[in-house]
Design a protein around this motif. Structure first.
Motif, PDB file in Angstrom:
ATOM      1  N   ALA A  25       4.753   8.457  14.894  1.00 38.85           N
ATOM      2  CA  ALA A  25       5.701   8.197  13.793  1.00 38.85           C
ATOM      3  C   ALA A  25       7.122   8.494  14.248  1.00 38.85           C
ATOM      4  CB  ALA A  25       5.331   9.051  12.582  1.00 38.85           C
ATOM      5  N   ALA A  26       7.283   9.561  15.045  1.00 37.43           N
ATOM      6  CA  ALA A  26       8.620   9.897  15.546  1.00 37.43           C
ATOM      7  C   ALA A  26       9.142   8.806  16.476  1.00 37.43           C
ATOM      8  CB  ALA A  26       8.582  11.250  16.260  1.00 37.43           C
ATOM      9  N   LEU A  27       8.244   8.285  17.338  1.00 34.37           N
ATOM     10  CA  LEU A  27       8.653   7.184  18.228  1.00 34.37           C
ATOM     11  C   LEU A  27       9.110   5.977  17.423  1.00 34.37           C
ATOM     12  CD1 LEU A  27       5.837   7.010  20.968  1.00 34.37           C
ATOM     13  CD2 LEU A  27       8.203   7.743  21.309  1.00 34.37           C
ATOM     14  N   MET A  28       8.472   5.782  16.285  1.00 33.02           N
ATOM     15  CA  MET A  28       8.788   4.620  15.426  1.00 33.02           C
ATOM     16  C   MET A  28      10.006   4.876  14.549  1.00 33.02           C
ATOM     17  SD  MET A  28       6.583   2.024  15.624  1.00 33.02           S
ATOM     18  CE  MET A  28       6.461   1.211  14.013  1.00 33.02           C
ATOM     19  N   ASN A  29      10.495   6.121  14.552  1.00 31.17           N
ATOM     20  CA  ASN A  29      11.553   6.516  13.605  1.00 31.17           C
ATOM     21  C   ASN A  29      11.142   6.103  12.181  1.00 31.17           C
ATOM     22  OD1 ASN A  29      13.947   7.652  12.780  1.00 31.17           O
ATOM     23  ND2 ASN A  29      15.130   5.768  13.097  1.00 31.17           N
ATOM     24  N   TRP A  30       9.934   6.461  11.845  1.00 31.35           N
ATOM     25  CA  TRP A  30       9.268   5.985  10.616  1.00 31.35           C
ATOM     26  C   TRP A  30       9.943   6.550   9.370  1.00 31.35           C
ATOM     27  CZ3 TRP A  30       5.087   2.656  10.588  1.00 31.35           C
ATOM     28  CH2 TRP A  30       4.433   2.478   9.366  1.00 31.35           C
ATOM     29  N   GLN A  31      10.344   5.691   8.475  1.00 34.13           N
ATOM     30  CA  GLN A  31      10.909   6.114   7.189  1.00 34.13           C
ATOM     31  C   GLN A  31       9.833   5.923   6.113  1.00 34.13           C
ATOM     32  OE1 GLN A  31      14.142   7.347   7.333  1.00 34.13           O
ATOM     33  NE2 GLN A  31      13.905   6.907   9.523  1.00 34.13           N
ATOM     34  N   SER A  32       9.652   6.951   5.318  1.00 38.31           N
ATOM     35  CA  SER A  32       8.566   6.909   4.332  1.00 38.31           C
ATOM     36  C   SER A  32       8.832   5.875   3.234  1.00 38.31           C
ATOM     37  CB  SER A  32       8.398   8.298   3.707  1.00 38.31           C
ATOM     38  OG  SER A  32       7.446   8.234   2.674  1.00 38.31           O
ATOM     39  N   ARG A  33       7.914   4.965   3.046  1.00 39.20           N
ATOM     40  CA  ARG A  33       7.906   4.010   1.932  1.00 39.20           C
ATOM     41  C   ARG A  33       6.561   3.301   1.933  1.00 39.20           C
ATOM     42  NH1 ARG A  33       7.931  -0.949   4.063  1.00 39.20           N
ATOM     43  NH2 ARG A  33       9.093  -1.348   5.985  1.00 39.20           N
ATOM     44  N   PRO A  34       6.129   2.814   0.792  1.00 40.88           N
ATOM     45  CA  PRO A  34       4.874   2.053   0.787  1.00 40.88           C
ATOM     46  C   PRO A  34       5.063   0.662   1.383  1.00 40.88           C
ATOM     47  CG  PRO A  34       5.774   2.224  -1.443  1.00 40.88           C
ATOM     48  CD  PRO A  34       6.686   3.012  -0.556  1.00 40.88           C
ATOM     49  N   SER A  35       3.978   0.073   1.875  1.00 42.41           N
ATOM     50  CA  SER A  35       3.997  -1.334   2.300  1.00 42.41           C
ATOM     51  C   SER A  35       3.638  -2.164   1.072  1.00 42.41           C
ATOM     52  CB  SER A  35       2.955  -1.583   3.398  1.00 42.41           C
ATOM     53  OG  SER A  35       3.411  -1.109   4.628  1.00 42.41           O
ATOM     54  N   SER A  36       4.036  -3.441   0.909  1.00 45.23           N
ATOM     55  CA  SER A  36       4.790  -4.102   1.945  1.00 45.23           C
ATOM     56  C   SER A  36       6.295  -3.966   1.702  1.00 45.23           C
ATOM     57  CB  SER A  36       4.405  -5.592   1.952  1.00 45.23           C
ATOM     58  OG  SER A  36       4.579  -6.143   0.664  1.00 45.23           O
ATOM     59  N   GLY A  37       7.067  -4.423   2.694  1.00 42.76           N
ATOM     60  CA  GLY A  37       8.507  -4.241   2.658  1.00 42.76           C
ATOM     61  C   GLY A  37       9.216  -5.230   1.753  1.00 42.76           C
ATOM     62  N   ALA A  38      10.525  -5.330   1.939  1.00 42.60           N
ATOM     63  CA  ALA A  38      11.352  -6.043   0.963  1.00 42.60           C
ATOM     64  C   ALA A  38      11.773  -7.449   1.377  1.00 42.60           C
ATOM     65  CB  ALA A  38      12.609  -5.217   0.677  1.00 42.60           C
ATOM     66  N   ASN A  39      11.631  -7.788   2.650  1.00 41.98           N
ATOM     67  CA  ASN A  39      12.246  -9.044   3.115  1.00 41.98           C
ATOM     68  C   ASN A  39      11.255 -10.204   3.173  1.00 41.98           C
ATOM     69  OD1 ASN A  39      10.691  -8.191   5.210  1.00 41.98           O
ATOM     70  ND2 ASN A  39      12.260  -8.432   6.797  1.00 41.98           N
ATOM     71  N   LYS A  40      10.392 -10.281   2.167  1.00 39.07           N
ATOM     72  CA  LYS A  40       9.269 -11.199   2.243  1.00 39.07           C
ATOM     73  C   LYS A  40       9.629 -12.676   2.123  1.00 39.07           C
ATOM     74  CE  LYS A  40       6.837  -8.499  -0.546  1.00 39.07           C
ATOM     75  NZ  LYS A  40       5.766  -8.070  -1.429  1.00 39.07           N
ATOM     76  N   SER A  41      10.862 -12.982   1.776  1.00 38.84           N
ATOM     77  CA  SER A  41      11.189 -14.397   1.635  1.00 38.84           C
ATOM     78  C   SER A  41      12.021 -14.927   2.800  1.00 38.84           C
ATOM     79  CB  SER A  41      11.935 -14.620   0.318  1.00 38.84           C
ATOM     80  OG  SER A  41      13.080 -13.784   0.315  1.00 38.84           O
ATOM     81  N   ALA A  42      12.371 -14.061   3.735  1.00 40.28           N
ATOM     82  CA  ALA A  42      13.229 -14.496   4.842  1.00 40.28           C
ATOM     83  C   ALA A  42      12.482 -15.470   5.759  1.00 40.28           C
ATOM     84  CB  ALA A  42      13.679 -13.273   5.640  1.00 40.28           C
ATOM     85  N   PRO A  43      13.206 -16.327   6.485  1.00 44.11           N
ATOM     86  CA  PRO A  43      12.541 -17.226   7.435  1.00 44.11           C
ATOM     87  C   PRO A  43      11.854 -16.448   8.566  1.00 44.11           C
ATOM     88  CG  PRO A  43      14.912 -17.735   7.268  1.00 44.11           C
ATOM     89  CD  PRO A  43      14.668 -16.554   6.395  1.00 44.11           C
ATOM     90  N   VAL A  44      12.489 -15.349   8.966  1.00 41.39           N
ATOM     91  CA  VAL A  44      11.816 -14.452   9.906  1.00 41.39           C
ATOM     92  C   VAL A  44      11.653 -13.105   9.220  1.00 41.39           C
ATOM     93  CG1 VAL A  44      11.915 -13.256  12.135  1.00 41.39           C
ATOM     94  CG2 VAL A  44      12.767 -15.604  11.934  1.00 41.39           C
ATOM     95  N   MET A  45      10.426 -12.711   8.987  1.00 48.02           N
ATOM     96  CA  MET A  45      10.138 -11.485   8.224  1.00 48.02           C
ATOM     97  C   MET A  45       9.768 -10.379   9.199  1.00 48.02           C
ATOM     98  SD  MET A  45       7.802 -13.576   5.519  1.00 48.02           S
ATOM     99  CE  MET A  45       7.208 -14.645   6.820  1.00 48.02           C
ATOM    100  N   ARG A  46      10.374  -9.227   8.990  1.00 46.71           N
ATOM    101  CA  ARG A  46      10.090  -8.117   9.917  1.00 46.71           C
ATOM    102  C   ARG A  46       9.335  -7.009   9.193  1.00 46.71           C
ATOM    103  NH1 ARG A  46      14.112 -10.309  12.953  1.00 46.71           N
ATOM    104  NH2 ARG A  46      13.562 -10.114  15.162  1.00 46.71           N
ATOM    105  N   GLY A  47       8.455  -6.364   9.926  1.00 50.52           N
ATOM    106  CA  GLY A  47       7.709  -5.269   9.320  1.00 50.52           C
ATOM    107  C   GLY A  47       7.181  -4.311  10.371  1.00 50.52           C
ATOM    108  N   ARG A  48       6.586  -3.255   9.875  1.00 49.62           N
ATOM    109  CA  ARG A  48       6.038  -2.228  10.761  1.00 49.62           C
ATOM    110  C   ARG A  48       4.624  -1.887  10.284  1.00 49.62           C
ATOM    111  NH1 ARG A  48       8.594   2.855   7.567  1.00 49.62           N
ATOM    112  NH2 ARG A  48       6.979   2.776   5.967  1.00 49.62           N
TER     113      ARG A  48
END
Lengths: 745, 154
Positions: free
Chosen positions: A571-594
């Protein structure tokens, strides 16, 4: 000419003499590094001890002060050649450069079992450590008598035993050089304190690398025996087809080419390799029709509906029955992992020299010793008359075609009375290597709003393992009508099908399938990539259902401190920020997630926590894995660079399997028989890798060759869900599948 | 039987073959130059890569007849354990190979890239090695080694 089996020995002509000479040469080759002076000293030219309970089976102190290590586990590129030297040198008290090494030879090395299951170091290496510790104790006792000192006042170091407080020592060679220890492995022989290690834990370079980079390394494919002929085996156009007829005239124009036929086993031989290739292409043969495979597009339904299953409950934990709690959310999902090929870059190859009374087989198999029984059986020879010698092939990651090619070579050699080299084609390897089995998992469960797993049930459909099967059935003996084992051996594919997290009740049920669509065999990390894909995906589904951060959800159900540390480090390597999935950018042409996944391998071995960052292209359905972060705890690390290389390889190979790989077949045969119909990961697809190795010098070393394969599928699927809200539950994650999943969101 | 004359690793050599369509790969291996590997015979994997007149070439698809009179360089011709080529030295330093079966083709392709582009970017390396397959998953080390061999990073 067809060579019938009964004519399988040439008379003692020039060819035979050449073979005998060749045999002597080969023995010389194989014995390089054996303490010949030792034999001279004792007059003992007899067989080496290979009993894994004897110190002498693992180690010999030579008259020249070197030590030879005899290892029954083989180096497939995973670095045992250096790691085993580190273990032996450390425990014995001698430098790496003074250690010679012999591996995987049924005549010279102890039977330590197949090199599989990530057991090379954790089992094989620990046998060697015990042998070296026992030997050190014996050397110290011998020196104590000579020096008239107490053993406790002596230390073994740099190849000699000397007083702790300084003063002249006695070299190992002087103490026992050339003679056998004649003692059994002592489980109570004191082991060195890891705090004093000078070899174990160091990233020493692998000794085979320079020759591999400059061209001098002899692979199985490069080996030749004097008088050897080249053979190609012609497999049928349909898996179960019978050979009806062969038109030998069809290769008459190829000088020196001949046909070898034994029942349904068909091969061509020639003095040079290219003529053998041409003959295999030109030979006309008639085969019967066969179409016994299931329809690929109905495979999942076929597995699920199979009436011939044996049910077994693998896990029952906690109170059974539904947990009725207010606010609980239930979920169920089905996951599928397809059949996959080992995908070796070099097709399988072997050389065999089978005579009427004995056989020598050079093979790249991971199971040199285990194969001995199988080969003796179909060759009709006593086991002790069959010798198998390991040579590196292209990486096989389980059980590719190496064993089959070796059996092919043995069958043809027996038929023609000469050493024979069999080289498979690309189409042979993709079409006929035994496959990783299909795995179907249904999981259902319930979670409460605080993130407690109330219930978990895994139901799996897996090909069974035939009890007591020494080997998998081999193609050549089956076709030639020779004695062959029957059954399935897909490996330990049912492990890690239950979650590593606290749950009120857990049940794992497996429906063992009587058969598999294609001949199965272990493929790297057998079964666990699929099981962990399902379990860790479903864990993520429960976390999302509870509206909780995926890592916090996992940590809240985990008590094992090593698992917790692995997760926190990743998690530290990922610089993980606490939040539930899924993320917020679901309508973008390129969607990013972890995404994240965790495994405690086999619930008893290495700990791996893995995070991934992905980009998903809405238009193309293409997934780009941008970064993989991995924390890996395999206990005591023998060679950190070796472990790192294995973790890198596990991640990239499994990414390839998850993103791209599925064996294609029609009703008769495998149709994905090259790299365009069975694509694998290429350089542009390779993500950035950030790996942290957690070393625990005082803990037992655990396997590092497989564990990191397991969480790859789920970490990726969970990242895609985080990016898009779409769940991928069927491997591989092809662009078409991604687009279908996206359209359902 | 026809004799084909080639310059291999700087030495004039004669290779006999009864078939002008025999791939160069089998010719090389028949004279003991076994570093060049058979991987697919289809030009799909890159394991058989050699330099023909300095150009990276799939020796499984190039015939012995077409190579007549040309200059061929294989992995053995680049350097030795005692005096490795800079790309070989970088592959050794980075401990790139696992099974190593693809390594010969990787190094040949990397040498060809650096001859054309002495300071490639990581993306250049990925693009130029796209046709070289590795199953062990050594890709990140290959990239690091090629960067190091070009005097960048490492």
């Amino acid at each position: 000419m067809t060579v019938p089996l009964t004519q399988h020995r040439l008379a003692d002509g020039p060819t035979r003499r050449a073979i005998v000479q060749g045999g002597a040469l080969m023995v010389g080759f194989a014995l390089a590094g054996v303490p010949t002076r030792a034999r001279a000293a004792t007059g003992d030219a007899g067989p080496r001890p290979v009993d894994p309970n004897e110190v002498d089976s693992f180690l010999a102190v030579n008259g020249d002060g070197t030590v030879t290590v005899f290892c029954g586990k083989v180096d497939l590129g995973q670095g045992l050649r250096i790691a085993m030297r580190q273990i032996a040198g450390e425990e014995l008290g001698i430098g790496i450069d003074m250690i010679k090494y012999i591996e995987g030879d049924t005549t010279l090395t102890p039977d330590q079992g197949r090199t599989s299951g990530s057991n090379g170091i954790q089992r094989g290496g620990m046998q060697l450590r015990r042998a070296a510790a026992t030997a050190r104790q014996a050397l110290i006792e011998l020196a104590a008598q000579r020096l008239n000192a107490a053993p406790d006042d002596l230390v073994a170091k740099d190849g000699e035993v000397r007083p702790n407080n300084g003063g002249a020592g006695i070299k190992f060679a002087e103490l026992i050089g050339g003679r056998n220890f004649k003692i059994k492995l002592n489980p109570k022989a004191p082991l060195k304190d890891p705090a004093t290690y000078t070899l174990v834990g160091k990233p020493l370079p692998r000794p085979d690398v320079p020759a591999k980079c400059t061209g001098g390394f002899t692979y199985m494919q490069d080996f030749s025996a004097p008088g050897m002929v080249h053979a190609r085996v012609i497999r049928p156009p349909a898996i179960g087809a019978k050979l009806i007829g062969v038109d030998e005239a069809s290769i008459k124009h190829l000088s020196g080419a001949n046909v070898v036929r034994l029942k349904d086993f068909l091969a061509v031989i020639a003095d040079d390799e290219w003529t053998a290739v041409r003959a295999a292409r030109a030979l006309r043969a008639q085969w019967s029709e066969w179409s016994g495979l299931p329809a690929q597009d109905k495979l999942i339904a076929t597995l699920r509906a199979d009436p011939e299953v044996t049910d077994e409950v693998l896990v029952t934990r906690g109170q059974q029955g539904p947990s009725a709690q207010s606010g609980a959310v239930s979920r169920s999902a089905s996951y599928f992992w397809p059949m996959q090929s080992h995908g070796s870059i070099g097709p399988s190859c072997a050389v065999a020299d089978v005579r009427s009374d004995a056989a020598t087989v050079w093979t790249a198999s991971q199971g040199t010793h285990g194969n001995r029984k199988t080969f003796a059986r179909f060759l009709g020879l006593p086991e002790e008359k069959v010798r198998l010698i390991y040579l590196d092939g292209a990486g096989c990651y389980g059980m590719n075609g190496h064993e089959d090619a070796a059996a092919d070579a043995a069958i043809v050699s027996r038929a023609v009375g000469r050493p024979v080299r069999v080289q498979w084609s690309r189409q042979d390897e993709h079409g006929w290597d035994p496959k990783g089995p299909p795995q179907l998992l249904d999981i259902s469960g319930a979670v409460d709003p605080a993130g407690r797993i109330l219930a978990w049930r895994t139901e799996m459909w897996l090909p069974q393992t035939t009890r007591g099967l020494p080997d998998i059935p081999l193609l050549g003996p089956a076709a030639a009508g020779l004695d062959n084992v029957r059954g399935l051996q897909p490996g330990l594919i049912s492990q890690n099908a239950d979650p590593p997290y606290t749950a009120d009740n857990v049940q794992v049920l497996v429906h063992w399938l009587k058969d598999a669509p294609l001949r199965p065999a272990p493929i790297r990390s057998p079964g666990k990539p699929a099981n962990c894909f399902a379990v860790e995906s479903f864990t993520d589904e429960l976390a999302a259902a509870a509206g909780l951060d995926p890592i916090e959800f996992r940590l809240s159900g985990l008590a094992d401190p090593r698992g917790i540390e692995a997760i926190r480090r990743a998690a530290a390597l990922m610089n993980w920020q606490s939040r539930p999935s899924s993320g917020a950018n679901k309508s973008a042409p390129v969607m990013r997630g972890r995404g994240f996944a965790y495994v405690h391998y086999k619930h008893s071995e290495s700990y791996v926590a893995m995070g991934m960052e992905v980009a998903v292209e809405r238009g193309s359905g293409r997934i780009r894995v941008e970064r993989v972060a991995c924390a890996h705890d395999c206990g005591q690390i023998i060679n950190p660079d070796g472990v790192r290389a294995q973790v890198e390889g596990s991640i990239l190979q499994t990414l390839s399997r998850v993103l791209m790989e599925e064996v294609q077949f029609d009703r008769s045969r495998v149709t994905s028989v090259d790299w365009s119909s069975y694509p694998i990961l290429r350089f542009p697809d390779v993500p950035k890798l950030d790996i942290v190795l957690i070393d625990r010098p005082t803990q037992p070393p655990l396997g590092a060759g497989e564990a990191a394969c397991s969480p790859v599928g789920a970490a990726l699927a969970n990242a895609v869900f985080d990016a898009t809200g779409a769940r991928l539950r069927t491997v591989p994650f092809t662009p078409d599948r991604v687009k279908v999943a996206l359209s359902a969101v | 039987m026809t004799t084909y004359r080639l310059r291999i690793n700087g030495v004039e050599r004669a290779i006999d073959s009864s078939d002008p369509d025999q791939p160069l790969l089998y010719g090389l291996r028949s004279v003991g130059l076994t570093a060049t590997k058979f991987g697919c015979g289809l030009g799909q994997c890159g394991a058989c890569s050699v330099l023909v007149d300095r150009r990276p070439t799939r020796s499984c698809l190039t015939t012995i007849a077409d190579t007549q009179g040309k200059s061929v360089v294989t992995l053995e011709g680049l350097g030795s354990m005692a005096a490795p080529h800079p790309v070989q030295a970088a592959f050794i330093k980075e401990q790139v190979p696992q099974c190593g079966y693809c390594t010969s083709g990787m190094i040949i392709s990397a040498v060809a890239l650096l001859a054309e582009k002495p300071k490639p970017t990581e993306d250049d390396i990925r693009a130029s090695l796209e046709g070289n397959l590795c199953r062990c998953g050594t890709h990140v080390r290959v990239i690091r080694a090629v960067m190091a061999a070009s005097g960048q990073g490492g």
